[in-house]
Structure formats: C-alpha cells, structure tokens
Design an enzyme around this catalytic site. Structure first.
Site, mmCIF file in Angstrom:
data_model
loop_
_atom_site.group_PDB
_atom_site.id
_atom_site.type_symbol
_atom_site.label_atom_id
_atom_site.label_comp_id
_atom_site.label_asym_id
_atom_site.label_seq_id
_atom_site.Cartn_x
_atom_site.Cartn_y
_atom_site.Cartn_z
ATOM 1 N N ASP A 71 0.814 -1.217 0.000
ATOM 2 C CA ASP A 71 0.000 0.000 0.000
ATOM 3 C C ASP A 71 0.844 1.262 0.000
ATOM 4 O OD1 ASP A 71 -2.143 -1.820 0.316
ATOM 5 O OD2 ASP A 71 -1.969 -1.706 2.491
ATOM 6 N N GLU A 77 -11.190 0.957 -4.082
ATOM 7 C CA GLU A 77 -10.589 1.399 -2.816
ATOM 8 C C GLU A 77 -9.297 2.147 -3.134
ATOM 9 O OE1 GLU A 77 -9.484 -2.089 -0.535
ATOM 10 O OE2 GLU A 77 -8.852 -3.156 -2.336
#
Length: 527
Positions: free
Chosen positions: A13, A185
């Site tokens: 991430d 997302e």
C-alpha cells in the site's frame, strides 16, 4: 536499470511523496509496531528505512486487533510546512462488519515529533489527504456499507478538512463508484492541467488487482474513467514475474518525470503462494496526448530505466545486529505492542526479551521480528535461556500470524531438562515435530533457519557443530494465501502481511522468565 521491487518483503500500500529533493514511501504495517513504515530516497533507486512513525500507545493502540487488522493503507502528504499522515486502524473486519476509525497526525519533520492523532471518521478505510491549488484540503476514503444485500465497497468519498481547526467539515460526497470490476478502494487525488485525477485500486488486492484512473474538471465529479482501461494490472498474464499489481500512488520529480509506486507480489510459481507478501515497485508514467497517465503496456516491468536524478547511494544495513544501541534498529518490528523496557531491552552484546503470552495471544506477545525479503535467505541467533517448565519457550520463528508459523524453541521436558523442539501451526492446527533434542542446562544454543524457496529448514548448534533439525517444513505455510481463511463464505482471517523472521519468548505461567539473544544475522541467498 532499476530492478523491482524497490521495497522487498512485506511493504504494501505505498503512499509516495516528494518534498523538495527528498522522496518518502509510507507502507502499511497492520498488527506490527511501529505503525506506518517510512522509507527515504534522493534518487528513487536507493531507499533507506527510517522505521515506523507510530511508535507508542499515544499514537497507536494495536492491542487485540485481528490478524491483518491494525494499520491499513496510510496516506502521506505535505502542507503548511508539516507532514500529514492519515491512517486507518482496523479493529474488526470479520462476520460482515468493519470497525475502521481513521486518524490524522502531523509533524514538522518526517522523524517527528508526531502530534496526538485527530479522530476523523469511521465510514471506511484507505484514507488519503489532498491539498488543492487554492489551499483547501480534502479527505478521501472508500465507503464501507455493512448492510446485507448492499455492495460493501460502496464507492469513493470526498470530504473537506479544515487544517486550522484540525477537523473534517461539511458532508461527505460519493464522487466515484468504480468500474464493473468492483472492490474500489485506495483513492489518491492529483491535479494537473486543470484536471483532477482520481487513482484507485480495484479487483481486490490479490491476482485480480488493478489500478483504475478517472478524471474530472471538478473535484466532486463527475469522473470519467480512462477509455484505454486500467493503468496497471497483472491479472491477464499469470506468467509475469510481478503479480497482484495495483494500488498506485503517483509522484512528479523535480525535473517533471512521473512515477507510480504500486503493490506487487512474487509468487512461488504461477499464481502460487506469496511468502514475501505484497511488496512495493516503481513504474515510469507517461502522459498521453489527450492527458491520461499511462504505464507502458499497462503491466509491471521488473526493470525500468534509472530516473534522471543524481545517484544517492545509502549504506547497506549490516547483516548482523549486535543490539548495541539503546533502541531496536529500523528493520525490527514488534507484535501488537510497542517495544518497551519492561519486556524488550537492547544492551551491548545482547537483546533481552521477557516472556509474553502464548502464540495465539492478541494482547501481549513477546515477538521481535524482521521481514523476509527473498525466497532464499538465512537467519541465525545465539540464545541463552533457562526454561524450568514446558510453559517456558524461547527461540526463533518463521511467522505469518497467530495461526500460521514454524517455531524452533528451547523448552523444558516433563522432568525439567531442557529440550530443543520444533512446533508448527497451520491454520490453527499445532504439530510438534519429533524428535526433541536434549540440551545441556545453562549452555547457549545457536539457532538457524533457511528459506530455500518453498522449503524451510531449521538448524542448531549446541556446542559441537551445526546440525539440521531432521524435518523439512513447508515455507508456504507463512504466506498470504495460507493465511486467508473463509467459513461459510465469510471472511475468518485475512492474509495481508508477509513472512517474518523473529525472536520469540513465551512465559505461560507468568513467572517472569526471559531469554538473551547475543546477535541476529540475516542474509539473502543460500546458506
């Protein structure tokens, strides 16, 4: 050439940021302290780990979080001479629910001090922070909808943030619902040539992962997606070396070049298990004539040209840590509780770890670990430990989560004599491997482990020579895919981290036992 991934092992991430000539990468840390790892570079090639930002309970409380809960997808930005870090703490994700409070903390320097976190909201996760050309700031996040019969990934939300008052203002607005692939997302927002570019992750973080780009002339939409399709994905080609590509964040160099930092994974065989977890790679980004950011071929390249930045090498961390400083080095992490003198204390020539709770504990384990960064690597330590009962254990572990690990440890047998044993846990099922090796009471032992692709081997030296423990273990037990568990179609446990190698001590009867580790050596390659 720059070779991907640039951050190897459990480093997912990525949120990339440039401040002047300095580049920073923030990555997710889940149930591990310190929360949110930061890496620094001057040339996008050579990266130095600065350690974690959220290093005490004032900033982050991980007690009781589930496996692969805790810190998800931080967002790092810069405004008003301050670094702004937004992050989600996932307290619950199973049985159809998600408890996902979000926070913001700031600091004048990347090394702190960091302010008390400001609560934001708990409507969803993957929060990022965007400051517009007019000085206004905005929070983005995915919206989670818990209601049965509704799409749980309910689109990307935008809400204004007042930097002076340190709070969100106004009502959140859903600005993008994603493509037909779904699971939208990981939003990041950028402005260029009068357009707002919304970069999102879609398809889940596994083999269907991709990065989708949409744009609008207005910050609150409507957003149209790039007609050329995803900016980045591996999902159509299982032969690619880099898989699970997606979840991009973008950065522009001081010379006008653009790069995407993204998640990737290196499986053991085509679409196999990923022991190293999700890693961070970089790809150059070119802008099309009609103004879309594109990555060549839309796929992740293993090698890319070195950016046109002055070469800025960083020193390689030493292979052996002698624990000579007052604190653990930046390569080390601790599980669910911050390193504190009452249970972990470095001193010249040894690391003392006071025994904690069981291997299944989500409250107070005593585990100090580092990331596995290569399919072939070795880890070694020398330990002094005097167990008195079978409730006292200390040694070396290859660890993924509370339900998946291998553990070479010293304990006491039924008659109190020390025994060296190997214990494995696969999906919560314990296996004690025979035989136990008798050890002289009070004598130090050297413990070793080797990752040899999908095979894991433990070794030991009790004073005469190095011997292998007579069993070969499945290294892929400590992988993302092995950790994923579903029951009746519902998530039981997620696998979002990666394999760790660590020093582990249990004191199950609460008598205060400790173990001393003289050093820890980690090397990539074969033993």
């Amino acid at each position: 050439m720059l070779r991907n991934p640039v951050l190897r092992g459990f480093e997912p991430d990525p949120s990339i940021l440039r401040v002047g000539e300095d580049y920073y990468l923030a990555t997710s840390t889940f149930e591990w302290y310190p929360g949110v790892r930061i890496h620094h570079s001057r040339d996008l090639v050579n990266w130095r780990c600065l350690g974690g930002v959220l290093d005490d309970k004032r900033l982050l409380d991980l007690q009781g979080v589930p496996d692969s809960g805790g810190i998800w997808a931080p967002g790092l930005s810069y405004a008003d001479g301050l670094f702004h870090l937004v992050f989600t703490v996932v307290d619950t994700y199973g049985e159809g629910w998600k408890d996902v409070p979000n926070y913001l903390t700031t600091a004048p320097s990347i090394e702190g001090p960091w302010s008390d976190p400001v609560p934001l909201h708990a409507r969803g996760f993957d929060t990022s922070f965007f400051t517009d050309e007019d000085g206004s700031s905005w929070l983005l996040n995915m919206r989670f909808d818990w209601r049965p019969g509704h799409e749980t990934f309910a689109g990307i939300q935008l809400q204004r943030y007042d930097r002076a008052a340190r709070r969100v203002t106004g009502e959140p607005r859903t600005i993008f619902r994603g493509t037909a692939l779904g699971v939208t997302e990981g939003p990041h927002l950028y402005r260029r040539d009068g357009w707002y570019y919304l970069v999102t992750a879609e398809g889940g973080t596994g083999y269907e992962h991709q990065t989708t780009v949409a744009r609008s002339r207005s910050i609150d939409g409507p957003y149209e997606t790039d007609p050329a399709g995803p900016m980045l994905t591996s999902r159509h080609d299982p032969s690619l070396e880099l898989q699970k590509a997606g979840h991009c964040s973008l950065v522009e160099t001081q010379y006008g070049q653009w790069y995407a930092a993204h998640i990737t994974a290196r499986p053991y065989g085509e679409r196999g298990r990923c022991v190293l977890g999700r890693e961070t790679a970089l790809q150059p980004v070119e802008w099309s004539e009609d103004g879309w950011p594109r990555i060549a071929g839309g796929i992740p390249a293993v090698e890319i040209p070195v950016p046109t930045l002055a070469n800025a090498p960083v020193p390689e961390p030493p292979a052996t840590d002698l624990f000579e400083g007052p604190r653990l080095g930046p390569e080390w992490s601790t599980l669910r509780r911050p390193a504190a003198p009452h249970w972990v204390s470095p001193a010249p020539g040894r690391l003392r770890i006071v025994g904690g709770q069981s291997a299944g504990s989500r409250r107070a384990p005593s585990l100090v670990a580092r990331r596995v960064t290569d399919q072939h690597c070795v880890f070694e330590t020398r330990m002094d430990f005097e167990p008195r009962t079978s409730d006292h254990l200390a040694g070396l572990t290859a660890y993924y989560n509370t339900r998946n690990w291998h553990y070479l440890h010293l304990t006491a047998g039924d008659h109190g004599s020390p025994l060296l044993r190997v214990l494995s846990c696969e999906a919560g099922r314990l296996t004690l491997h025979e035989p136990g090796i008798a050890v002289e009471s009070g004598a130090p032992v050297v413990l070793g482990v080797e990752f040899d692709g999908p095979v894991l081997r433990f070794s030991y030296d009790i004073g005469d020579r190095v011997r292998q423990f007579p069993v070969e273990l499945d290294a892929t037990t400590v992988s993302d895919e092995a950790a994923d568990e579903f029951q009746d179609g519902r998530v039981r446990t997620l696998g979002f981290t990666g394999a760790m190698l660590g020093l582990w001590v249990q004191d199950l009867d609460g008598s205060g036992v400790h173990a001393d580790f003289a050093y820890a050596t980690y090397r990539t390659g074969h033993s």
